[in-house]
Design a protein around this motif. Structure first.
Motif, PDB file in Angstrom:
ATOM      1  N   UNK B 146      -5.832   2.122  -7.505  1.00 23.08           N
ATOM      2  CA  UNK B 146      -5.895   0.793  -7.630  1.00 23.08           C
ATOM      3  C   UNK B 146      -5.346   0.766  -8.542  1.00 23.08           C
ATOM      4  N   UNK B 147      -7.054   1.403  -9.560  1.00 23.99           N
ATOM      5  CA  UNK B 147      -7.545  -0.008 -10.925  1.00 23.99           C
ATOM      6  C   UNK B 147      -6.319   0.762 -11.816  1.00 23.99           C
ATOM      7  N   UNK B 149      -2.725   0.647 -11.324  1.00 27.17           N
ATOM      8  CA  UNK B 149      -1.973  -0.022 -11.269  1.00 27.17           C
ATOM      9  C   UNK B 149      -2.388  -1.448 -11.352  1.00 27.17           C
ATOM     10  N   UNK B 150      -3.404  -1.783 -11.526  1.00 21.71           N
ATOM     11  CA  UNK B 150      -4.165  -3.270 -11.931  1.00 21.71           C
ATOM     12  C   UNK B 150      -3.517  -2.939 -13.281  1.00 21.71           C
ATOM     13  N   UNK B 152      -1.589  -1.476 -14.501  1.00 23.54           N
ATOM     14  CA  UNK B 152      -0.346  -1.383 -15.165  1.00 23.54           C
ATOM     15  C   UNK B 152       0.555  -3.303 -14.860  1.00 23.54           C
ATOM     16  N   UNK B 153      -0.080  -3.269 -13.855  1.00 28.17           N
ATOM     17  CA  UNK B 153       0.614  -4.408 -13.439  1.00 28.17           C
ATOM     18  C   UNK B 153       0.389  -5.816 -14.619  1.00 28.17           C
ATOM     19  N   UNK B 154      -1.310  -5.536 -15.397  1.00 24.76           N
ATOM     20  CA  UNK B 154      -1.710  -6.414 -16.458  1.00 24.76           C
ATOM     21  C   UNK B 154      -1.064  -6.158 -17.811  1.00 24.76           C
ATOM     22  N   UNK B 155      -0.234  -5.052 -17.821  1.00 24.87           N
ATOM     23  CA  UNK B 155       0.031  -4.615 -19.414  1.00 24.87           C
ATOM     24  C   UNK B 155      -1.358  -4.137 -19.912  1.00 24.87           C
ATOM     25  N   UNK B 156      -1.621  -3.855 -19.824  1.00 26.09           N
ATOM     26  CA  UNK B 156      -2.896  -2.710 -20.800  1.00 26.09           C
ATOM     27  C   UNK B 156      -2.794  -1.920 -21.208  1.00 26.09           C
TER      28      UNK B 156
END
Lengths: 246, 248
Positions: B146-147, B149-150, B152-156
């Motif tokens: 989950x973390x 994915x988070x 990836x979603x926020x383009x870290x």
């Protein structure tokens, strides 16, 4: 603010063990106007989260295309997950700061914390927050990146009713200050009516659109439970096919 | 630590010394000297510079081999934990290296590369790396998706994801590998020094064994147990405390 077009021809989950292939989405076409707040309402397990993951770029194993604005690469997505997904080893402020672009000033976080009434908790670690507070941090994180689209996956689920209502009102306040295109997933019709410009009702898997309904209630009247309940009853009478989804 | 815990810890140490003293007096033999006699030898070897020199040489070997083993082991462990195909390919290699006896590796390194410093370090590293890889690989497999994915979603990006999302989750595994690694490397280094070096704690212990000098063996043992305790107190525990400050 960004216009979004969603065309998912099919999304299939491969067979696992005894279970065969699962067709989650088939021929789903949606369009969101720039700055529009759209609620997707559908039964549990119909593929709503799958759809949000596809839009967020987390699931690329599907047939179709998602067009967000005029950009074709790396649109900014704010994703408010069902579970807040905060990094437990970073403070509230650090969790939000980490999502910012290099050209964004950390100072933009302050007004967001203020609207969400979390200024006092900005240096606290997530383990010390209540679920409601964690959800607020997750919402701030979504807004802070100034996204092209804000995806929300049942962000108020498992909150008690007064807290859910408070966070919902704060979300609306924030959205009215900083309008973004929002796709909000819920199976609570009252919540959807309170928030949305437009409601899209979805069938069970394979997910397809059953009906789209514009919410005519002025924003100022959405705080009155009676107005929401009256519209809900009217919907259920006028569109009997949505009863089975709720 | 509360004062009661400190008191109990001190009392337990005193009880240990008392039991040792009791047995030593009862047996009255050179094979078990009293704690006092060991302390005197310890002090004399410290003053003469013998003990600090050999301890320093062994410590240097420990730091170099430990650093190489931890850095490369963590990198390989993360890669194998994240890539199923590579993991499937190299899994057998890992099992083989895990099961080669330390003594065999040491002898082969000396035979193939000569009785020099690099062969000694290599032997220690080869013995330790598989343990680090396995521990870190298991940690990487257990990462919270989950973390990730988070992130990836926020383009870290890779660097931010590694520092802020992956590394904090691997911390307990890294600390586990560090602690078990220190204990393992100490023991292997002593054998490496005993077999092929002319300095270090292992070389000295071998010498004392030939002279049947049990008091010196115990004095040197006390010295390196004290060093390991110091590393635990000054480096590992504060590091643990700092990285776990977010926990309730």
């Amino acid at each position: 603010m960004t216009h979004i077009r969603i065309n998912v021809h099919s999304k299939t989950y491969p067979a696992v063990g005894q279970a065969g292939h699962h067709l989650a989405i088939a021929n789903l076409n949606l369009s969101l106007n720039a700055g529009e707040f759209v609620c997707l309402v559908g039964p549990s397990g119909c593929g709503k989260t799958t759809l949000l993951n596809i839009i967020a770029g987390l699931d690329n194993d599907y047939e179709g295309d998602i067009i967000i604005g005029k950009q074709h690469t790396h649109p900014k997505i704010g994703y408010i997950f069902q579970n807040p997904r905060l990094l437990p080893w970073r403070t509230v402020r650090e969790n939000i700061e980490l999502t910012l672009d290099k050209n964004q000033s950390p100072a933009i976080i302050d007004p967001l914390l203020e609207v969400m009434q979390l200024t006092h908790a900005q240096n606290v670690y997530p383990e010390r927050l209540s679920l409601g507070m964690s959800r607020k941090v997750s919402i701030i994180r979504g807004f802070a990146v100034e996204p092209d689209v804000l995806l929300m996956d049942e962000p108020f689920v498992s909150l008690d009713a007064p807290t859910a209502r408070q966070v919902r009102e704060l979300l609306l306040k924030l959205w009215q200050q900083r309008p973004h295109t929002v796709l909000f997933v819920t199976h609570d019709l009252r919540e959807a009516i309170a928030l949305a410009d437009r409601l899209i009702f979805l069938s069970a898997a394979p997910m397809a659109v059953i009906s789209e309904i514009t919410v005519p209630i002025p924003r100022a009247e959405r705080y009155h439970e009676n107005a929401i309940e009256t519209f809900r009853q009217q919907l259920l009478n006028d569109y009997p096919e949505i009863k089975q989804l709720l | 630590m509360s004062s009661l815990k400190k008191l109990l810890s001190g009392l337990s140490l005193l009880a240990f010394l008392a039991v040792w003293q009791g047995f030593a007096v009862y047996l009255n033999s050179n094979t078990l000297p009293t704690p006092g006699k060991v302390a005197v030898i310890f002090w004399q070897d410290c003053v003469s510079g013998q003990l600090p020199f050999h301890l320093g040489v062994t410590l240097l070997r420990l730091v170099v081999s430990f650093s190489i083993a931890m850095l490369s082991g963590c990198a390989i462990g993360i890669i194998l934990g994240r890539n199923k195909k590579l993991d499937a390919f190299f899994d057998n290699w890992l099992v083989i290296f895990l099961n080669i006896p330390a003594l065999v590796t040491i002898i082969l390194c000396y035979v193939w590369f000569g009785l020099d410093e690099s062969a000694a370090i290599l032997a220690v590293v080869i013995n330790k790396i598989p343990n680090v890889i396995v521990t870190i690989r298991e940690g990487t497999r257990a990462l919270d998706q989950d973390l990730l994915e988070m992130a990836r979603c926020y383009h870290f990006g890779r660097r931010k994801t590694l520092i802020h999302v992956i590394w904090p989750q691997l911390h307990p595994f890294v600390m586990g590998a560090t602690r078990s690694g220190l204990a393992l490397i100490w023991k292997i280094i002593l054998v490496v020094e005993l077999l092929g070096r002319s300095n270090g704690m292992g070389y000295q212990l071998h010498l004392f064994f030939q002279l049947f000098d049990v008091a010196s063996i115990l004095a040197y043992t006390v010295a390196f147990v004290a060093i390991i305790q110091l590393i635990e107190l000054v480096i590992l525990k504060p590091l643990d405390k700092k990285s776990q400050r977010w926990r309730r």
